[in-house]
Design an enzyme around this catalytic site. Structure first.
Site, PDB file in Angstrom:
ATOM      1  N   GLY A  52       0.822  -1.194   0.000  1.00 18.61           N
ATOM      2  CA  GLY A  52       0.000   0.000   0.000  1.00 18.61           C
ATOM      3  C   GLY A  52       0.862   1.252   0.000  1.00 18.61           C
ATOM      4  O   GLY A  52       2.083   1.208  -0.173  1.00 18.61           O
TER       5      GLY A  52
ATOM      6  N   PHE B 222       1.472   3.220   2.489  1.00 17.00           N
ATOM      7  CA  PHE B 222       2.219   3.467   3.710  1.00 17.00           C
ATOM      8  C   PHE B 222       2.615   2.177   4.408  1.00 17.00           C
ATOM      9  O   PHE B 222       2.475   2.063   5.612  1.00 17.00           O
ATOM     10  CB  PHE B 222       1.395   4.347   4.661  1.00 17.00           C
ATOM     11  CG  PHE B 222       0.957   5.631   4.049  1.00 17.00           C
ATOM     12  CD1 PHE B 222       1.880   6.546   3.601  1.00 17.00           C
ATOM     13  CD2 PHE B 222      -0.384   5.924   3.908  1.00 17.00           C
ATOM     14  CE1 PHE B 222       1.482   7.733   3.022  1.00 17.00           C
ATOM     15  CE2 PHE B 222      -0.789   7.113   3.334  1.00 17.00           C
ATOM     16  CZ  PHE B 222       0.149   8.017   2.893  1.00 17.00           C
ATOM     17  N   GLY B 223       3.119   1.185   3.696  1.00 19.36           N
ATOM     18  CA  GLY B 223       3.643   0.023   4.383  1.00 19.36           C
ATOM     19  C   GLY B 223       3.477  -1.272   3.622  1.00 19.36           C
ATOM     20  O   GLY B 223       2.815  -1.342   2.588  1.00 19.36           O
ATOM     21  N   LYS B 224       4.110  -2.326   4.161  1.00 23.52           N
ATOM     22  CA  LYS B 224       4.033  -3.671   3.618  1.00 23.52           C
ATOM     23  C   LYS B 224       2.763  -4.337   4.129  1.00 23.52           C
ATOM     24  O   LYS B 224       2.389  -4.199   5.285  1.00 23.52           O
ATOM     25  CB  LYS B 224       5.257  -4.465   4.065  1.00 23.52           C
ATOM     26  CG  LYS B 224       5.373  -5.845   3.475  1.00 23.52           C
ATOM     27  CD  LYS B 224       5.848  -5.802   2.045  1.00 23.52           C
ATOM     28  CE  LYS B 224       6.115  -7.194   1.500  1.00 23.52           C
ATOM     29  NZ  LYS B 224       6.566  -7.154   0.099  1.00 23.52           N
TER      30      LYS B 224
ATOM     31  N   LYS C 221      -0.616  -4.722   8.436  1.00 24.71           N
ATOM     32  CA  LYS C 221       0.113  -3.628   7.778  1.00 24.71           C
ATOM     33  C   LYS C 221       1.360  -3.351   8.604  1.00 24.71           C
ATOM     34  O   LYS C 221       1.272  -3.046   9.794  1.00 24.71           O
ATOM     35  CB  LYS C 221      -0.756  -2.386   7.670  1.00 24.71           C
ATOM     36  CG  LYS C 221      -0.080  -1.238   6.936  1.00 24.71           C
ATOM     37  CD  LYS C 221      -0.989  -0.034   6.831  1.00 24.71           C
ATOM     38  CE  LYS C 221      -2.138  -0.274   5.884  1.00 24.71           C
ATOM     39  NZ  LYS C 221      -2.911   0.973   5.637  1.00 24.71           N
TER      40      LYS C 221
ATOM     41  N   ASP D 249      -8.545  10.773   1.399  1.00 21.64           N
ATOM     42  CA  ASP D 249      -7.982   9.884   0.373  1.00 21.64           C
ATOM     43  C   ASP D 249      -8.949   8.739   0.085  1.00 21.64           C
ATOM     44  O   ASP D 249      -8.546   7.572   0.031  1.00 21.64           O
ATOM     45  CB  ASP D 249      -6.623   9.347   0.815  1.00 21.64           C
ATOM     46  CG  ASP D 249      -5.857   8.697  -0.337  1.00 21.64           C
ATOM     47  OD1 ASP D 249      -6.164   9.025  -1.505  1.00 21.64           O
ATOM     48  OD2 ASP D 249      -4.966   7.869  -0.072  1.00 21.64           O
TER      49      ASP D 249
END
Length: 492
Positions: A156, A158-160, A187, A281
């Site tokens: 995503g 902002f992260g894995k 996440k 968002d």
């Protein structure tokens, strides 16, 4: 015949130096233009909008030692903290320094289990000075001790994203044999990374809210290396349901499915705005759904507090260019009503026969804004009154279109009036005329007395492939009158 001109080495070196300096100046100028519309970070991991620098109230000692949410608009009993003690309006909900936040939480009991931890097959070990400390760090990771990683999802913003399951529930079963009900999504971000700011922000926002159409956090685990947020795994997001990898139609929701999805989405947005939070968002990728028709809104890493409804402020650019509202693209101040524009784009994508009709596939806000003006045939009278930066784009306005009427793009879709009206209202160019979530939910399309149990047959087999497997419990008389529903014979 053209004569060649020969230069001495000293002249060539001088010219090369001037050329290199010119290139460096152009690159520096390009970086300044880029930073003017995108968030940047300083050496401490704090996000700073270069175009509009302003002091950060969260840098005070009290704010950096505690994490506080904003109160609800309807809270008049003093049960929540007042706005003076809450996170400053217009700022992220967590302290900007993720290292300070991690340091303050390191002394808290972690509740780690003593069960044997295994290595993460799909991920590399956390970086460390020597291999022994790295191995010890992995063994002591509470997440790896408690959960078994069975796969990954596309990363995503902002992260894995890891697909996992509780070891106590699934043991060492094959990944394909792990029941869907036992699967979870984790996440993960590095604790010292600048992205940890957004994950901590999302954790706070999700834990603060409790709504059936907003993603719920099941657990938060922290180690010295990583922070994990564990949530339920949904079958797919709205984007992967509608389009395949080549951006071709896979399934287009029917009218009654679109109504159900939009009603749940607007309920989630209304709840957020009542809690004085705006998402900023909302897009297809952030709406998660199951085969039974339930949807949740997630990915609140960019959520932000506000003080009063419909009061525009300069919060800075954030989110996705192709789903941002016109006022945000222009660099004007905006309010929570910007979320309703994004909801309108989702409804347009579900109802349109074209693929992403307003997606300009560009990262330039100005170019995307002009595409919106041309696609929706925005008239000059539909622009907000100056002074505003959006007024600078009036040269792209349509002068032959009747003001305040249905755009030809939407008119050509041939939608029922009950669907066309809320779509046009959500895609109103001037945010002052754009309705809020509560006003939209009061429209006939969403305020119908038809219950959700009448729209879906519950108890579908686990792992239904697509929404096309849904069976409405009531039949629709015609596509042009999607709300004139009658009871099925077996329901009488």
């Amino acid at each position: 015949m053209t004569r060649k001109r020969f230069l001495c080495p000293s002249v060539c070196r001088s010219r090369a130096a001037r050329t290199g300096e010119s290139k460096r100046r152009r690159l520096h100028s390009h970086d300044r233009r880029r930073c003017a519309i995108t968030p940047d970070f300083d050496e401490d991991g704090r996000m700073a909008h270069i175009a509009n620098p302003r002091p950060n109230p969260l840098e005070c000692a009290e704010a950096s030692q505690k994490v506080i949410m904003a109160p609800s608009r309807s809270d008049t009993t003093g049960a929540h903290r007042c706005l003076e003690d809450a996170a400053p309006v217009g700022e992220l909900l967590v302290p900007r320094s993720s290292a300070d936040l991690h340091e303050s939480q390191r002394g808290q009991p972690s509740g780690a289990t003593d069960s044997q931890a295994s290595t993460l097959e799909t991920e590399s070990a956390p970086p460390s000075a020597d291999s022994s400390s790295s191995a010890k760090l992995q063994r002591d990771d509470e997440f790896l001790a408690k959960y078994r990683v069975i796969g990954t999802l596309p990363a995503g913003s902002f992260g894995k994203i890891l697909v996992c399951a509780l070891r106590a529930s699934v043991g060492e079963a094959e990944a394909s044999r792990v029941p869907r009900s036992e699967r979870r999504v984790a996440k993960r971000v590095r604790a010292t990374s600048r992205l940890a700011i957004y994950l901590e922000n999302e954790i706070l926002a999700l834990q603060y809210m409790n709504h059936e159409n907003i993603l719920k956090v099941e657990e938060v685990l922290r180690s010295e290396a990583y922070t994990y947020m564990i949530t339920r795994k949904y079958d797919y997001d709205l984007y992967s349901f509608m389009y395949d990898g080549d951006l071709q139609w896979k399934d287009r929701p029917l009218l009654w499915q679109t109504r159900a999805i939009m009603k749940q989405l607007l309920c989630a947005v209304e709840y957020m705005h009542d809690k004085l939070l705006m998402h900023r968002d909302i897009k297809l990728e952030n709406v998660f759904l199951n085969g039974d028709g339930t949807i949740v809104l997630g990915d609140l890493g960019t959520a932000m507090t506000f003080e009063k409804p419909r009061v525009a402020r300069d919060y800075g650019w954030v989110g996705t260019v192709t789903t941002n509202s016109p006022e945000m693209l222009a660099g004007d101040g905006y309010c929570e009503i910007t979320d309703l524009w994004s909801c309108g784009l989702i409804m347009l994508d579900m109802l349109s026969k074209d693929l992403l009709p307003l997606n300009g596939n560009t990262k330039k806000p100005g170019k995307q804004l002009r595409r919106i003006i041309r696609s929706l045939s925005v008239c000059d009278e539909e622009f907000p009154d100056p002074p505003c930066k959006l007024f600078d784009y009036i040269d792209s306005a349509e002068y032959t279109h009747t003001p305040m009427s249905v755009p030809p793009l939407i008119r050509r879709m041939g939608l029922p009036a009950d669907f066309e009206y809320p779509l046009v209202k959500m895609l109103t160019f001037d945010w002052h005329r754009r309705p809020g979530a509560s006003e939209l939910l009061a429209l006939p399309l969403f305020s119908s007395t038809i219950t959700e149990e009448r729209l879906f047959v519950w108890g579908l087999k686990s792992g239904a492939a697509h929404f096309s497997s849904w069976k409405p419990a009531c039949r629709i008389e015609s596509d042009t009158a999607a709300l004139s529903l009658t009871m099925s014979d077996d329901d009488e």
